[in-house]
Every structure is written in structure tokens, then in C-alpha cells.
Design a protein around this motif. Structure first.
Motif, PDB file in Angstrom:
ATOM      1  N   SER A 156       8.749   8.744   2.538  1.00 19.32           N
ATOM      2  CA  SER A 156       8.296   8.310   1.392  1.00 19.32           C
ATOM      3  C   SER A 156       7.100   9.387   0.693  1.00 19.32           C
ATOM      4  O   SER A 156       6.613  10.139   1.432  1.00 19.32           O
ATOM      5  N   GLU A 202       3.725  10.270  -1.711  1.00 16.69           N
ATOM      6  CA  GLU A 202       2.560   9.699  -1.582  1.00 16.69           C
ATOM      7  C   GLU A 202       2.173   8.709  -2.443  1.00 16.69           C
ATOM      8  O   GLU A 202       1.439   7.786  -2.281  1.00 16.69           O
ATOM      9  N   ALA A 203       2.979   8.380  -3.552  1.00 18.90           N
ATOM     10  CA  ALA A 203       2.524   7.390  -4.686  1.00 18.90           C
ATOM     11  C   ALA A 203       3.433   6.144  -4.249  1.00 18.90           C
ATOM     12  O   ALA A 203       3.144   5.155  -4.894  1.00 18.90           O
ATOM     13  N   LYS A 204       4.644   6.416  -3.565  1.00 25.08           N
ATOM     14  CA  LYS A 204       5.263   5.112  -3.062  1.00 25.08           C
ATOM     15  C   LYS A 204       4.480   4.339  -2.640  1.00 25.08           C
ATOM     16  O   LYS A 204       3.917   4.357  -1.434  1.00 25.08           O
ATOM     17  N   GLU A 205       4.800   2.782  -3.027  1.00 23.95           N
ATOM     18  CA  GLU A 205       3.971   1.676  -2.455  1.00 23.95           C
ATOM     19  C   GLU A 205       4.941   1.052  -1.420  1.00 23.95           C
ATOM     20  O   GLU A 205       6.286   0.907  -1.608  1.00 23.95           O
ATOM     21  N   TYR A 253       0.716  -1.287   0.150  1.00 25.51           N
ATOM     22  CA  TYR A 253       0.070   0.101   0.125  1.00 25.51           C
ATOM     23  C   TYR A 253       0.911   1.228   0.070  1.00 25.51           C
ATOM     24  O   TYR A 253       2.182   1.316   0.310  1.00 25.51           O
ATOM     25  N   THR A 254       0.102   2.477  -0.361  1.00 28.79           N
ATOM     26  CA  THR A 254       0.914   3.709  -0.251  1.00 28.79           C
ATOM     27  C   THR A 254       0.744   3.920   1.226  1.00 28.79           C
ATOM     28  O   THR A 254       0.132   3.246   1.976  1.00 28.79           O
ATOM     29  N   LYS A 255       1.625   4.938   1.558  1.00 26.70           N
ATOM     30  CA  LYS A 255       1.562   5.333   3.137  1.00 26.70           C
ATOM     31  C   LYS A 255       0.242   5.687   3.610  1.00 26.70           C
ATOM     32  O   LYS A 255      -0.091   5.458   4.701  1.00 26.70           O
ATOM     33  N   ARG A 256      -0.505   6.241   2.689  1.00 28.06           N
ATOM     34  CA  ARG A 256      -1.790   6.734   3.057  1.00 28.06           C
ATOM     35  C   ARG A 256      -2.714   5.663   3.246  1.00 28.06           C
ATOM     36  O   ARG A 256      -3.577   5.639   4.205  1.00 28.06           O
ATOM     37  N   GLN A 257      -2.500   4.723   2.518  1.00 26.95           N
ATOM     38  CA  GLN A 257      -3.502   3.399   2.529  1.00 26.95           C
ATOM     39  C   GLN A 257      -2.978   2.770   3.795  1.00 26.95           C
ATOM     40  O   GLN A 257      -4.012   2.450   4.537  1.00 26.95           O
TER      41      GLN A 257
END
Length: 212
Positions: free
Chosen positions: A73, A75-78, A38-42
């Protein structure tokens, strides 16, 4: 995203024991794991969704451990975390990155001879249930006995509310699928890594029919 990572007896699993394991179980694989990506937000959202008990405590602890990674990280980095158990150890998790020098901690690639990734399009809630189960079962010991005796028929059915105190790798994965409502016709204690591809195919067929 949640996917199953299957290991061949190559690279860090290149031992006579693992080659023997793959051979007697009728396939090319000797080990299996679950990877959440997941991304960090997820990650922050899903970890915050656990609101009680041991799972909440472990989710909170994991959030703190990931804080430095989140900070560095974009936002887009998984970010990929792998849940696994191996012989003589216990259920644990590790971070997978593209540049780690040790293949065990490295993200799998399409041309990697040592691994195969099987992706399943579980919905958000199913993935949340799977992650909660993985967190709840952390630190349970590896079950050497059941791993060796996978071929022995199980005539006694474990109650659905009771989970084992120990696991071997593919047994754990099928128990996780059970929590999500899948693979209920497969007995985890008799499942090897080489049984997982057809089980995952069954799951994929069910998920595909759901999307139609």
C-alpha cells in the motif's frame, strides 16, 4: 476514521429471517458493524499504542497479519477493517476492499442499496479506545438468545466493570460506544440495528457541540 455500517436485508442478507428481523424492529436494517479506516501509517501507530495485556497481543498479531497489505500500500491508501458478529458465529474482523467480488467483503458505496454508512467524528483517543475494545472482545460468541429477546425489559443493571460473554451485533456496538463515553442512557441488550441511527444522531449532536 470510525464509522457504523448498517445492512438492509439485501444482497448477502437477503433472507426471510433478516427481512422479518427488520420488520419487527421497526425499520429498514437487520445487521450492524463497526469499520475502522486508516492509512498504513495510522494503523501502525494506533496498533503500537497498545502496550499491555490481551489487547497488545492481539494488536501485535493483527500488525503481523497486515504486514503484506502494508508493504503493497502507498502512504495515502486507506485500509478498512470491519468488526462484526453474525448469527451462529463469533466476534471477528474482515478486510474490506473496493474490488472484492463478494459484497460482504466490499467497501460500501454511496449508491449501495444494501448498506448505509453513518460517520461519527470521534477524536483520536476515542477511536483508540474503540479499537482496543473491539480487539479485547474478539472471538466472543454471538448471543442468539439475547438477539431474539431484545424486546424483554432488563430490570437488573449490569455493573459497569462487567462485560457480556456473548453479543449480538447492535448490542456490541452500543457497548463500544459506552467505552468511549457515549450513549450511556441506552441499554445495549435492548438495542437493535434500527435503534442505532437515532443513537448515532445523538452522538453526532454531542460531537458537534464539542467542536463549537
Amino acid at each position: 476514521m470510525l464509522y457504523t455500517l448498517l445492512w438492509r436485508p439485501e444482497a448477502c442478507f437477503n433472507t426471510a429471517f433478516n427481512k422479518f428481523t427488520a420488520k419487527i424492529t421497526g425499520g429498514e436494517f437487520c445487521h450492524s458493524e463497526l469499520v475502522f479506516q486508516y492509512t498504513k501509517r495510522q494503523w501502525m501507530e494506533i496498533l503500537k499504542s497498545f502496550t499491555s495485556g490481551r489487547i497488545k497481543e492481539r494488536a501485535t498479531s493483527l500488525s503481523k497479519r497486515l504486514a503484506d497489505i502494508f508493504e503493497k500500500s502507498d502512504e495515502a491508501k486507506e485500509i478498512s477493517l470491519c468488526f462484526y458478529t453474525i448469527w451462529g458465529s463469533e466476534m471477528n474482523l474482515r478486510l474490506l476492499t473496493a474490488s472484492d467480488p463478494y459484497i460482504f467483503n466490499r467497501l460500501p458505496t454511496n449508491n449501495n442499496e444494501a448498506t448505509k454508512c453513518v460517520y461519527s467524528l470521534f477524536n483520536k483517543e476515542e477511536q483508540r479506545v474503540a479499537l482496543g475494545f473491539c480487539l479485547s472482545e474478539l472471538h466472543k460468541k454471538y448471543d442468539n438468545v439475547k438477539a431474539v429477546l431484545f424486546w424483554v425489559p432488563r430490570f437488573n443493571c449490569r455493573r459497569a466493570t462487567t462485560l457480556p460473554s456473548k453479543y449480538f451485533c447492535s448490542e456490541f456496538i452500543v457497548y463500544c460506544f459506552h467505552q468511549m463515553g457515549f450513549a450511556k442512557n441506552h441499554r445495549p441488550e435492548n438495542t437493535t440495528p434500527n435503534d442505532l441511527p437515532p443513537i448515532l444522531k445523538e452522538i453526532d449532536n454531542r460531537l458537534s457541540s464539542r467542536r463549537m
